[in-house]
Scaffold this motif. Sequence first.
Motif, short mmCIF file in Angstrom:
data_model
loop_
_atom_site.label_atom_id
_atom_site.label_comp_id
_atom_site.label_asym_id
_atom_site.label_seq_id
_atom_site.Cartn_x
_atom_site.Cartn_y
_atom_site.Cartn_z
N ALA A 80 1.31 3.65 -15.45
CA ALA A 80 1.80 3.98 -14.11
C ALA A 80 3.32 4.17 -14.09
CB ALA A 80 1.42 2.88 -13.13
N ARG A 81 3.99 3.72 -15.15
CA ARG A 81 5.45 3.80 -15.25
C ARG A 81 6.16 2.97 -14.18
NH1 ARG A 81 6.56 10.04 -16.97
NH2 ARG A 81 5.22 10.00 -18.78
N ARG A 82 5.54 1.85 -13.84
CA ARG A 82 6.18 0.87 -12.95
C ARG A 82 5.43 -0.45 -13.09
NH1 ARG A 82 6.56 3.60 -7.88
NH2 ARG A 82 7.73 1.82 -7.18
N LYS A 83 6.11 -1.56 -12.82
CA LYS A 83 5.52 -2.88 -12.99
C LYS A 83 4.52 -3.22 -11.91
CE LYS A 83 9.49 -4.89 -15.30
NZ LYS A 83 10.53 -5.89 -15.22
N GLY A 84 4.77 -2.74 -10.72
CA GLY A 84 3.90 -3.04 -9.59
C GLY A 84 4.48 -2.47 -8.32
N VAL A 85 3.86 -2.84 -7.21
CA VAL A 85 4.29 -2.34 -5.90
C VAL A 85 4.31 -3.51 -4.93
CG1 VAL A 85 3.66 -0.82 -3.99
CG2 VAL A 85 3.32 -0.06 -6.32
N ARG A 86 5.32 -3.54 -4.07
CA ARG A 86 5.42 -4.55 -3.02
C ARG A 86 5.69 -3.84 -1.70
NH1 ARG A 86 6.49 -10.09 -2.83
NH2 ARG A 86 6.43 -10.14 -5.09
N VAL A 87 4.82 -4.09 -0.70
CA VAL A 87 4.92 -3.45 0.61
C VAL A 87 4.86 -4.53 1.68
CG1 VAL A 87 3.76 -1.85 2.19
CG2 VAL A 87 3.78 -1.37 -0.26
N PRO A 88 5.71 -4.49 2.70
CA PRO A 88 5.63 -5.49 3.78
C PRO A 88 4.30 -5.43 4.52
CG PRO A 88 7.69 -4.25 3.90
CD PRO A 88 6.85 -3.59 2.87
N LEU A 89 3.78 -6.58 4.90
CA LEU A 89 2.52 -6.65 5.64
C LEU A 89 2.59 -5.88 6.94
CD1 LEU A 89 1.12 -10.28 5.43
CD2 LEU A 89 -0.11 -8.16 4.99
N ALA A 90 3.76 -5.78 7.53
CA ALA A 90 3.92 -5.08 8.81
C ALA A 90 3.63 -3.59 8.67
CB ALA A 90 5.34 -5.29 9.34
N GLU A 91 3.65 -3.06 7.46
CA GLU A 91 3.38 -1.64 7.26
C GLU A 91 1.89 -1.33 7.08
OE1 GLU A 91 5.73 0.21 4.25
OE2 GLU A 91 7.62 -0.43 5.15
#
Length: 157
Positions: free
Chosen positions: A23-34
């Motif tokens: 994926a060329r990235r370690k992971g993803v973090r998104v706020p719960l509000a989104e």
Amino acid sequence: MARLLVQNDDVVVRLSWREALLARRKGVRVPLAEVQEARVESDWWRAMRGAAERGKWRAERFCMGTWRHAGGVDFVAVRAPGPVAVVDLFPGGRFARLSVSTPDPEGAVQAVRLAAQRAREEGRPAAREVTGPSRSARRPLEKKDDTEGEERSTRSV
């Protein structure tokens, strides 16, 4: 295998080291509000939309990385065959959707739903909430004319 977790006020996608390379990235973090909606898609290919932008994929096997489409960019960490946890996000953020193959997609989706509902009940506003124009944009400014001592309305352009 990828994991979809809720940590504090964020939805987190954790990837194994092999998936992170693909994926060329370690992971993803998104706020719960989104978070707009979370669901389980029984067919992995229904969670996919658009064309691959960054990452790796092999037909009928896996898709890892970002996919661009008319509505924005999706992050996908999907392995075929099997169900996929899909988290749709409000417009305006980095991603429009997270699609993740997890060992327990029903459990992951339920955790995201409960955490998002709890966040809404506690009154936390959506991070990218679209609001109307500000008060100053709706009404002309009032200025005093020093020479004549009278008020007049002016518009700034």
